[in-house]
Design a protein around this motif. Structure first.
Motif, PDB file in Angstrom:
ATOM      1  N   LYS A  34      16.571  67.324  24.893  1.00  0.00           N
ATOM      2  CA  LYS A  34      16.374  65.978  25.435  1.00  0.00           C
ATOM      3  C   LYS A  34      15.330  65.201  24.655  1.00  0.00           C
ATOM      4  CE  LYS A  34      15.134  63.464  29.651  1.00  0.00           C
ATOM      5  NZ  LYS A  34      14.737  63.567  31.078  1.00  0.00           N
ATOM      6  N   TYR A  35      14.222  65.860  24.322  1.00  0.00           N
ATOM      7  CA  TYR A  35      13.120  65.170  23.655  1.00  0.00           C
ATOM      8  C   TYR A  35      13.145  65.334  22.133  1.00  0.00           C
ATOM      9  CZ  TYR A  35      11.246  64.608  28.353  1.00  0.00           C
ATOM     10  OH  TYR A  35      11.079  64.273  29.676  1.00  0.00           O
ATOM     11  N   ASN A  36      14.242  65.885  21.595  1.00  0.00           N
ATOM     12  CA  ASN A  36      14.399  66.029  20.143  1.00  0.00           C
ATOM     13  C   ASN A  36      13.194  66.718  19.495  1.00  0.00           C
ATOM     14  OD1 ASN A  36      16.948  64.744  20.012  1.00  0.00           O
ATOM     15  ND2 ASN A  36      15.955  62.748  20.107  1.00  0.00           N
ATOM     16  N   VAL A  37      12.756  67.815  20.096  1.00  0.00           N
ATOM     17  CA  VAL A  37      11.612  68.535  19.563  1.00  0.00           C
ATOM     18  C   VAL A  37      11.989  69.278  18.281  1.00  0.00           C
ATOM     19  CG1 VAL A  37       9.910  70.335  20.051  1.00  0.00           C
ATOM     20  CG2 VAL A  37      10.654  68.803  21.877  1.00  0.00           C
ATOM     21  N   LEU A  38      13.208  69.829  18.235  1.00  0.00           N
ATOM     22  CA  LEU A  38      13.665  70.608  17.084  1.00  0.00           C
ATOM     23  C   LEU A  38      15.041  70.135  16.642  1.00  0.00           C
ATOM     24  CD1 LEU A  38      12.820  74.158  18.518  1.00  0.00           C
ATOM     25  CD2 LEU A  38      11.465  72.927  16.845  1.00  0.00           C
ATOM     26  N   ASP A  39      15.310  70.249  15.349  1.00  0.00           N
ATOM     27  CA  ASP A  39      16.676  70.009  14.892  1.00  0.00           C
ATOM     28  C   ASP A  39      17.460  71.315  15.021  1.00  0.00           C
ATOM     29  OD1 ASP A  39      15.934  71.633  12.773  1.00  0.00           O
ATOM     30  OD2 ASP A  39      15.850  70.025  11.293  1.00  0.00           O
ATOM     31  N   LYS A  40      18.701  71.352  14.554  1.00  0.00           N
ATOM     32  CA  LYS A  40      19.553  72.523  14.765  1.00  0.00           C
ATOM     33  C   LYS A  40      18.999  73.766  14.062  1.00  0.00           C
ATOM     34  CE  LYS A  40      23.832  69.955  15.517  1.00  0.00           C
ATOM     35  NZ  LYS A  40      25.217  69.696  15.039  1.00  0.00           N
ATOM     36  N   LYS A  41      18.599  73.612  12.806  1.00  0.00           N
ATOM     37  CA  LYS A  41      18.051  74.753  12.067  1.00  0.00           C
ATOM     38  C   LYS A  41      16.720  75.198  12.670  1.00  0.00           C
ATOM     39  CE  LYS A  41      20.225  73.703   7.610  1.00  0.00           C
ATOM     40  NZ  LYS A  41      19.975  73.397   6.175  1.00  0.00           N
ATOM     41  N   ILE A  93      10.214  65.688  15.080  1.00  0.00           N
ATOM     42  CA  ILE A  93      11.299  66.660  15.058  1.00  0.00           C
ATOM     43  C   ILE A  93      10.974  67.758  14.047  1.00  0.00           C
ATOM     44  CG2 ILE A  93      13.746  67.008  14.669  1.00  0.00           C
ATOM     45  CD1 ILE A  93      14.235  64.133  15.432  1.00  0.00           C
ATOM     46  N   ARG A  94      10.904  68.993  14.526  1.00  0.00           N
ATOM     47  CA  ARG A  94      10.556  70.115  13.656  1.00  0.00           C
ATOM     48  C   ARG A  94      11.814  70.809  13.146  1.00  0.00           C
ATOM     49  NH1 ARG A  94       5.460  68.349  13.148  1.00  0.00           N
ATOM     50  NH2 ARG A  94       4.339  68.305  15.122  1.00  0.00           N
ATOM     51  N   SER A  95      11.751  71.282  11.913  1.00  0.00           N
ATOM     52  CA  SER A  95      12.869  72.008  11.329  1.00  0.00           C
ATOM     53  C   SER A  95      12.458  73.443  11.029  1.00  0.00           C
ATOM     54  CB  SER A  95      13.346  71.310  10.061  1.00  0.00           C
ATOM     55  OG  SER A  95      14.570  71.878   9.624  1.00  0.00           O
ATOM     56  N   VAL A  96      13.343  74.166  10.358  1.00  0.00           N
ATOM     57  CA  VAL A  96      13.136  75.595  10.128  1.00  0.00           C
ATOM     58  C   VAL A  96      11.872  75.863   9.316  1.00  0.00           C
ATOM     59  CG1 VAL A  96      14.674  75.492   8.108  1.00  0.00           C
ATOM     60  CG2 VAL A  96      14.220  77.693   9.224  1.00  0.00           C
ATOM     61  N   ASP A  97      11.564  75.009   8.336  1.00  0.00           N
ATOM     62  CA  ASP A  97      10.385  75.222   7.500  1.00  0.00           C
ATOM     63  C   ASP A  97       9.107  75.191   8.326  1.00  0.00           C
ATOM     64  OD1 ASP A  97      12.037  75.379   5.334  1.00  0.00           O
ATOM     65  OD2 ASP A  97      11.718  73.311   4.677  1.00  0.00           O
ATOM     66  N   ASN A  98       9.019  74.218   9.227  1.00  0.00           N
ATOM     67  CA  ASN A  98       7.833  74.095  10.066  1.00  0.00           C
ATOM     68  C   ASN A  98       7.708  75.256  11.040  1.00  0.00           C
ATOM     69  OD1 ASN A  98       6.604  72.885  12.837  1.00  0.00           O
ATOM     70  ND2 ASN A  98       5.619  71.954  11.054  1.00  0.00           N
ATOM     71  N   ILE A  99       8.843  75.682  11.599  1.00  0.00           N
ATOM     72  CA  ILE A  99       8.827  76.801  12.551  1.00  0.00           C
ATOM     73  C   ILE A  99       8.348  78.075  11.873  1.00  0.00           C
ATOM     74  CG2 ILE A  99      10.255  78.287  14.011  1.00  0.00           C
ATOM     75  CD1 ILE A  99       9.724  75.511  15.157  1.00  0.00           C
ATOM     76  N   LEU A 100       8.844  78.358  10.684  1.00  0.00           N
ATOM     77  CA  LEU A 100       8.448  79.572   9.967  1.00  0.00           C
ATOM     78  C   LEU A 100       7.009  79.486   9.472  1.00  0.00           C
ATOM     79  CD1 LEU A 100      11.689  80.396   7.937  1.00  0.00           C
ATOM     80  CD2 LEU A 100      10.898  81.391  10.087  1.00  0.00           C
ATOM     81  N   ALA A 101       6.590  78.299   9.046  1.00  0.00           N
ATOM     82  CA  ALA A 101       5.224  78.128   8.550  1.00  0.00           C
ATOM     83  C   ALA A 101       4.198  78.446   9.625  1.00  0.00           C
ATOM     84  CB  ALA A 101       5.029  76.711   8.036  1.00  0.00           C
ATOM     85  N   ASN A 102       4.503  78.067  10.869  1.00  0.00           N
ATOM     86  CA  ASN A 102       3.568  78.284  11.968  1.00  0.00           C
ATOM     87  C   ASN A 102       3.876  79.527  12.794  1.00  0.00           C
ATOM     88  OD1 ASN A 102       1.748  75.761  12.048  1.00  0.00           O
ATOM     89  ND2 ASN A 102       3.783  74.873  11.890  1.00  0.00           N
ATOM     90  N   GLY A 103       5.110  80.015  12.717  1.00  0.00           N
ATOM     91  CA  GLY A 103       5.503  81.120  13.576  1.00  0.00           C
ATOM     92  C   GLY A 103       5.718  82.454  12.901  1.00  0.00           C
ATOM     93  N   LEU A 104       5.794  82.471  11.566  1.00  0.00           N
ATOM     94  CA  LEU A 104       6.094  83.725  10.868  1.00  0.00           C
ATOM     95  C   LEU A 104       4.977  84.751  11.032  1.00  0.00           C
ATOM     96  CD1 LEU A 104       8.191  85.125   9.120  1.00  0.00           C
ATOM     97  CD2 LEU A 104       7.028  84.240   7.092  1.00  0.00           C
ATOM     98  N   VAL A 105       3.734  84.332  10.870  1.00  0.00           N
ATOM     99  CA  VAL A 105       2.602  85.257  10.999  1.00  0.00           C
ATOM    100  C   VAL A 105       2.454  85.759  12.445  1.00  0.00           C
ATOM    101  CG1 VAL A 105       0.099  85.510  10.804  1.00  0.00           C
ATOM    102  CG2 VAL A 105       1.384  84.325   9.018  1.00  0.00           C
ATOM    103  N   PRO A 106       2.508  84.887  13.457  1.00  0.00           N
ATOM    104  CA  PRO A 106       2.436  85.382  14.835  1.00  0.00           C
ATOM    105  C   PRO A 106       3.539  86.376  15.187  1.00  0.00           C
ATOM    106  CG  PRO A 106       2.050  83.029  14.812  1.00  0.00           C
ATOM    107  CD  PRO A 106       2.472  83.406  13.422  1.00  0.00           C
ATOM    108  N   VAL A 107       4.769  86.085  14.748  1.00  0.00           N
ATOM    109  CA  VAL A 107       5.865  86.993  15.089  1.00  0.00           C
ATOM    110  C   VAL A 107       5.701  88.328  14.362  1.00  0.00           C
ATOM    111  CG1 VAL A 107       7.554  86.368  13.290  1.00  0.00           C
ATOM    112  CG2 VAL A 107       8.342  87.040  15.551  1.00  0.00           C
ATOM    113  N   LEU A 108       5.124  88.309  13.162  1.00  0.00           N
ATOM    114  CA  LEU A 108       4.830  89.555  12.447  1.00  0.00           C
ATOM    115  C   LEU A 108       3.779  90.357  13.212  1.00  0.00           C
ATOM    116  CD1 LEU A 108       5.113  91.414   9.998  1.00  0.00           C
ATOM    117  CD2 LEU A 108       3.379  90.028   8.844  1.00  0.00           C
ATOM    118  N   GLY A 109       2.753  89.658  13.743  1.00  0.00           N
ATOM    119  CA  GLY A 109       1.737  90.331  14.541  1.00  0.00           C
ATOM    120  C   GLY A 109       2.315  90.947  15.789  1.00  0.00           C
ATOM    121  N   ALA A 110       3.229  90.222  16.457  1.00  0.00           N
ATOM    122  CA  ALA A 110       3.879  90.744  17.662  1.00  0.00           C
ATOM    123  C   ALA A 110       4.705  91.979  17.332  1.00  0.00           C
ATOM    124  CB  ALA A 110       4.759  89.666  18.284  1.00  0.00           C
TER     125      ALA A 110
END
Length: 252
Positions: A34-41, A93-110
């Motif tokens: 609804k709020y266009n936070v993320l695109d499809k990728k 609107i965030r895309s895959v690059d932004n998600i991985l840039a901010n989320g890759l290290v946390p998910v590796l820690g998890a």
């Protein structure tokens, strides 16, 4: 740290977590679209980042990860009219690059928390610290742009225009500290057993502040020279926060 990892732990996950995660995604999917936070990728990347986090840390870890996106979305909308008038509004609107840039290290820690044999609390601290750094970086940038005083370039301390890579403000730094404490508190609410609460808060705040400082230095130097991009800067900043948070927690 890799010596703590056990391959056998890969088969110890609870299949019920898949169903729980599916229900959560159905609930969160509507407001995201609804709020266009993320695109499809970006949505697909966020799905897998959330999935690995949920399978590794369960609901409590997912809530800490969710704080990154919720706080980031809220701070982005603060003073939105003023930002539009000054033409410094960042893309929402965030895309895959932004998600991985901010989320890759946390998910590796998890993931490392899940597969580690002992002392996995260290990976939880790194997980929280990297999320706090990503959240603090977004907040300091969004809130700092609203400062009545001109930002200064962190490398030369010269006054620059709002939105300049590597620019810092007192308001932005204070907001980053507040947000990193908030992420630490959320992590305590959804904490793992046997975690040292005071040490976690200190480690997360120090790690997040270090990460945002690294982000500013890289932005003022390598990013301005177009040697690396903003997403690489974010990735390196969260990685530095991950290790610093673990180091600080270990010595406290």
């Amino acid at each position: 740290m890799l010596s703590l990892v056990s391959v056998k732990r890969l088969w110890a996950f609870d299949p019920v977590l898949f169903i729980q995660y599916g229900v959560i995604i159905l609930i969160l999917g509507y407001p995201t679209l609804k709020y266009n936070v993320l695109d499809k990728k970006g949505s697909l990347a966020a799905f897998f980042v959330g999935l690995i986090t949920y399978l590794s840390l369960g609901f409590r870890g997912f809530m800490v990860l969710l704080s990154l996106h919720v706080i980031g979305a809220v701070t982005t909308r603060i003073g939105i009219r003023d930002k539009k008038m000054r033409r410094i509004e960042q893309e929402k609107i965030r895309s895959v690059d932004n998600i991985l840039a901010n989320g890759l290290v946390p998910v590796l820690g998890a993931f490392l928390y899940f597969v580690s044999k002992t002392n996995n609390g260290l990976f939880y601290v790194g997980f929280v610290g990297s999320i706090a750094a990503a959240t603090a970086d977004t907040t300091s940038s969004e809130i700092g742009q609203l400062s009545s005083k001109k930002p200064r370039l962190i490398t030369s301390w010269k006054e620059v225009e709002a939105g300049t890579d590597g620019a810092v403000t007192l308001l932005g730094n204070l907001s980053a500290i507040v947000v990193s404490v908030l992420v630490g508190v959320i992590a305590l609410i959804f904490s793992i057993p046997d975690i040292r609460q005071k040490a976690l808060i200190i480690a997360v705040v120090v790690g997040a502040f270090f990460g945002t400082t690294v982000d500013s230095f890289l932005g003022a130097s390598l990013e301005q020279k177009e040697i690396i991009g903003n997403n690489t800067v974010n990735l390196l900043a969260t990685a530095s926060s991950f290790f610093i948070s673990i180091a600080v927690y270990s010595v406290l």
